[in-house]
Write a protein that holds these residues in place. Sequence first.
Motif, PDB file in Angstrom:
ATOM      1  N   ALA A 173       0.827  -1.208   0.000  1.00  0.00           N
ATOM      2  CA  ALA A 173       0.000   0.000   0.000  1.00  0.00           C
ATOM      3  C   ALA A 173       0.861   1.259   0.000  1.00  0.00           C
ATOM      4  O   ALA A 173       0.552   2.246  -0.677  1.00  0.00           O
ATOM      5  CB  ALA A 173      -0.936  -0.005   1.200  1.00  0.00           C
ATOM      6  N   GLN A 174       1.950   1.225   0.761  1.00  0.00           N
ATOM      7  CA  GLN A 174       2.829   2.391   0.860  1.00  0.00           C
ATOM      8  C   GLN A 174       3.703   2.563  -0.381  1.00  0.00           C
ATOM      9  O   GLN A 174       3.954   3.689  -0.828  1.00  0.00           O
ATOM     10  CB  GLN A 174       3.721   2.276   2.102  1.00  0.00           C
ATOM     11  N   LYS A 175       4.168   1.467  -0.922  1.00  0.00           N
ATOM     12  CA  LYS A 175       5.134   1.518  -2.016  1.00  0.00           C
ATOM     13  C   LYS A 175       4.531   1.295  -3.404  1.00  0.00           C
ATOM     14  O   LYS A 175       5.259   1.330  -4.399  1.00  0.00           O
ATOM     15  CB  LYS A 175       6.224   0.464  -1.789  1.00  0.00           C
ATOM     16  N   MET A 176       3.226   1.066  -3.460  1.00  0.00           N
ATOM     17  CA  MET A 176       2.623   0.765  -4.751  1.00  0.00           C
ATOM     18  C   MET A 176       2.832   1.870  -5.786  1.00  0.00           C
ATOM     19  O   MET A 176       3.151   1.582  -6.958  1.00  0.00           O
ATOM     20  CB  MET A 176       1.123   0.481  -4.594  1.00  0.00           C
ATOM     21  N   PRO A 177       2.672   3.168  -5.434  1.00  0.00           N
ATOM     22  CA  PRO A 177       2.939   4.208  -6.447  1.00  0.00           C
ATOM     23  C   PRO A 177       4.354   4.123  -7.007  1.00  0.00           C
ATOM     24  O   PRO A 177       4.551   4.200  -8.226  1.00  0.00           O
ATOM     25  CB  PRO A 177       2.712   5.516  -5.672  1.00  0.00           C
ATOM     26  N   ASP A 178       5.343   3.963  -6.114  1.00  0.00           N
ATOM     27  CA  ASP A 178       6.730   3.849  -6.578  1.00  0.00           C
ATOM     28  C   ASP A 178       6.945   2.573  -7.379  1.00  0.00           C
ATOM     29  O   ASP A 178       7.700   2.553  -8.363  1.00  0.00           O
ATOM     30  CB  ASP A 178       7.687   3.861  -5.369  1.00  0.00           C
ATOM     31  N   THR A 179       6.275   1.506  -6.948  1.00  0.00           N
ATOM     32  CA  THR A 179       6.401   0.231  -7.657  1.00  0.00           C
ATOM     33  C   THR A 179       5.846   0.339  -9.075  1.00  0.00           C
ATOM     34  O   THR A 179       6.455  -0.143 -10.035  1.00  0.00           O
ATOM     35  CB  THR A 179       5.657  -0.886  -6.899  1.00  0.00           C
ATOM     36  N   LYS A 180       4.694   1.016  -9.219  1.00  0.00           N
ATOM     37  CA  LYS A 180       4.090   1.171 -10.542  1.00  0.00           C
ATOM     38  C   LYS A 180       4.959   2.055 -11.436  1.00  0.00           C
ATOM     39  O   LYS A 180       5.065   1.807 -12.636  1.00  0.00           O
ATOM     40  CB  LYS A 180       2.688   1.767 -10.404  1.00  0.00           C
ATOM     41  N   ILE A 181       5.568   3.084 -10.848  1.00  0.00           N
ATOM     42  CA  ILE A 181       6.464   3.937 -11.636  1.00  0.00           C
ATOM     43  C   ILE A 181       7.671   3.132 -12.100  1.00  0.00           C
ATOM     44  O   ILE A 181       8.120   3.252 -13.249  1.00  0.00           O
ATOM     45  CB  ILE A 181       6.908   5.167 -10.809  1.00  0.00           C
ATOM     46  N   ALA A 182       8.191   2.295 -11.204  1.00  0.00           N
ATOM     47  CA  ALA A 182       9.343   1.470 -11.557  1.00  0.00           C
ATOM     48  C   ALA A 182       8.986   0.464 -12.654  1.00  0.00           C
ATOM     49  O   ALA A 182       9.795   0.176 -13.545  1.00  0.00           O
ATOM     50  CB  ALA A 182       9.853   0.737 -10.325  1.00  0.00           C
ATOM     51  N   LEU A 183       7.748  -0.041 -12.615  1.00  0.00           N
ATOM     52  CA  LEU A 183       7.334  -1.049 -13.591  1.00  0.00           C
ATOM     53  C   LEU A 183       6.888  -0.435 -14.915  1.00  0.00           C
ATOM     54  O   LEU A 183       7.219  -0.940 -15.990  1.00  0.00           O
ATOM     55  CB  LEU A 183       6.195  -1.900 -13.018  1.00  0.00           C
ATOM     56  N   PHE A 184       6.107   0.664 -14.846  1.00  0.00           N
ATOM     57  CA  PHE A 184       5.446   1.194 -16.035  1.00  0.00           C
ATOM     58  C   PHE A 184       5.891   2.607 -16.419  1.00  0.00           C
ATOM     59  O   PHE A 184       5.484   3.106 -17.471  1.00  0.00           O
ATOM     60  CB  PHE A 184       3.925   1.198 -15.831  1.00  0.00           C
ATOM     61  N   GLY A 185       6.716   3.258 -15.576  1.00  0.00           N
ATOM     62  CA  GLY A 185       7.109   4.628 -15.862  1.00  0.00           C
ATOM     63  C   GLY A 185       6.059   5.610 -15.377  1.00  0.00           C
ATOM     64  O   GLY A 185       4.944   5.233 -15.005  1.00  0.00           O
ATOM     65  N   ARG A 186       6.409   6.879 -15.396  1.00  0.00           N
ATOM     66  CA  ARG A 186       5.478   7.914 -14.946  1.00  0.00           C
ATOM     67  C   ARG A 186       4.423   8.178 -16.018  1.00  0.00           C
ATOM     68  O   ARG A 186       4.695   8.124 -17.211  1.00  0.00           O
ATOM     69  CB  ARG A 186       6.220   9.224 -14.637  1.00  0.00           C
ATOM     70  N   SER A 187       3.218   8.491 -15.552  1.00  0.00           N
ATOM     71  CA  SER A 187       2.131   8.819 -16.474  1.00  0.00           C
ATOM     72  C   SER A 187       2.378  10.189 -17.087  1.00  0.00           C
ATOM     73  O   SER A 187       2.697  11.151 -16.398  1.00  0.00           O
ATOM     74  CB  SER A 187       0.781   8.806 -15.734  1.00  0.00           C
ATOM     75  N   ALA A 188       2.208  10.276 -18.410  1.00  0.00           N
ATOM     76  CA  ALA A 188       2.441  11.546 -19.102  1.00  0.00           C
ATOM     77  C   ALA A 188       1.352  12.565 -18.799  1.00  0.00           C
ATOM     78  O   ALA A 188       1.563  13.771 -18.928  1.00  0.00           O
ATOM     79  CB  ALA A 188       2.509  11.297 -20.605  1.00  0.00           C
ATOM     80  N   THR A 189       0.167  12.089 -18.388  1.00  0.00           N
ATOM     81  CA  THR A 189      -0.954  12.999 -18.144  1.00  0.00           C
ATOM     82  C   THR A 189      -1.147  13.322 -16.674  1.00  0.00           C
ATOM     83  O   THR A 189      -1.962  14.168 -16.335  1.00  0.00           O
ATOM     84  CB  THR A 189      -2.256  12.373 -18.679  1.00  0.00           C
ATOM     85  N   ARG A 190      -0.410  12.641 -15.794  1.00  0.00           N
ATOM     86  CA  ARG A 190      -0.599  12.875 -14.369  1.00  0.00           C
ATOM     87  C   ARG A 190       0.260  14.036 -13.905  1.00  0.00           C
ATOM     88  O   ARG A 190       1.461  14.068 -14.138  1.00  0.00           O
ATOM     89  CB  ARG A 190      -0.244  11.599 -13.586  1.00  0.00           C
ATOM     90  N   ARG A 191      -0.358  15.016 -13.250  1.00  0.00           N
ATOM     91  CA  ARG A 191       0.343  16.224 -12.822  1.00  0.00           C
ATOM     92  C   ARG A 191       0.873  16.113 -11.412  1.00  0.00           C
ATOM     93  O   ARG A 191       1.881  16.721 -11.062  1.00  0.00           O
ATOM     94  CB  ARG A 191      -0.586  17.436 -12.904  1.00  0.00           C
ATOM     95  N   HIS A 192       0.141  15.372 -10.562  1.00  0.00           N
ATOM     96  CA  HIS A 192       0.524  15.294  -9.156  1.00  0.00           C
ATOM     97  C   HIS A 192       1.049  13.912  -8.835  1.00  0.00           C
ATOM     98  O   HIS A 192       0.518  12.898  -9.286  1.00  0.00           O
ATOM     99  CB  HIS A 192      -0.676  15.600  -8.247  1.00  0.00           C
ATOM    100  N   ILE A 193       2.085  13.854  -8.072  1.00  0.00           N
ATOM    101  CA  ILE A 193       2.700  12.588  -7.648  1.00  0.00           C
ATOM    102  C   ILE A 193       2.417  12.398  -6.175  1.00  0.00           C
ATOM    103  O   ILE A 193       2.671  13.276  -5.349  1.00  0.00           O
ATOM    104  CB  ILE A 193       4.222  12.593  -7.884  1.00  0.00           C
ATOM    105  N   ASP A 194       1.836  11.239  -5.816  1.00  0.00           N
ATOM    106  CA  ASP A 194       1.535  10.951  -4.404  1.00  0.00           C
ATOM    107  C   ASP A 194       2.827  10.793  -3.609  1.00  0.00           C
ATOM    108  O   ASP A 194       3.782  10.231  -4.105  1.00  0.00           O
ATOM    109  CB  ASP A 194       0.691   9.678  -4.291  1.00  0.00           C
TER     110      ASP A 194
END
Length: 254
Positions: free
Chosen positions: A233-254
């Motif tokens: 739950a805590q690391k899922m955002p970082d895990t998804k970025i590591a797996l799929f890269g940052r979203s081009a349309t997302r402005r805010h990072i949790d």
Amino acid sequence: GQLHRSLLCIHLPHTLSGDQTHFRMDQQAVNKQIKQMVEFIKQEANEKAHEILIKAEEEFNIEKLRLVEQEKIKVKSEYESKHKQIEIKRRIAFSNEVNSNRLKILTARDEVVSSVKAVVSNELAKIGEPSNAAYKDLMIKLTVQGLFQMMETAVVMRVRATDVSIANSIIKEACAQYKSGTGKEVTITVDKENLPKKDDAISPCFGGVKLLTSDLQIAVDNTLNGRLDVVLAQKMPDTKIALFGRSATRRHID
């Protein structure tokens, strides 16, 4: 008016012969006058007919133009309506296609995340093997951490059936570490009810402890599964970025 004047212009010559009292008309003059009247009437009728024809043609052209414009407006309105319907259908189809592709992407990402979780779970299952030399020390740490969270004088410890012997062997050390950190005494009792096995079909447990108050109303889940859920739950955002890269349309990072 013209006809009346023409009639007045008819010359009526007359001669008196003897006892005759009637007039004789000059037949030639009369015929001439009649012919003139007929020609005049015909000309006037032709002019009137021509005027009527011109007026009728004008009215026809006006009505024709009105009908043509009316049909143009109708056709244009029907075209715009059909064009709008086609555009709406195109947008709906495009939106459905986008949503379908987005759903496929999300499903594929969930499958990747699930596979990562499965890999980590397999590693945790190895760590939670009672035969693992480091597992006993991990059990002590998980227990002490739970005691600090609960701050109770009496605690029930629930473990897997395969971990009961380890649980009994770590109680003394765990209580000592808790007292060293808080200056308070605590009593730990191993629960007769056990946590699920690691290969349980519904809710497998890879090891660790679950601490409860003596009335079993409050619990701290310090099982390896519980710790994994917290970390994910805590690391899922970082895990998804590591797996799929940052979203081009997302402005805010949790």
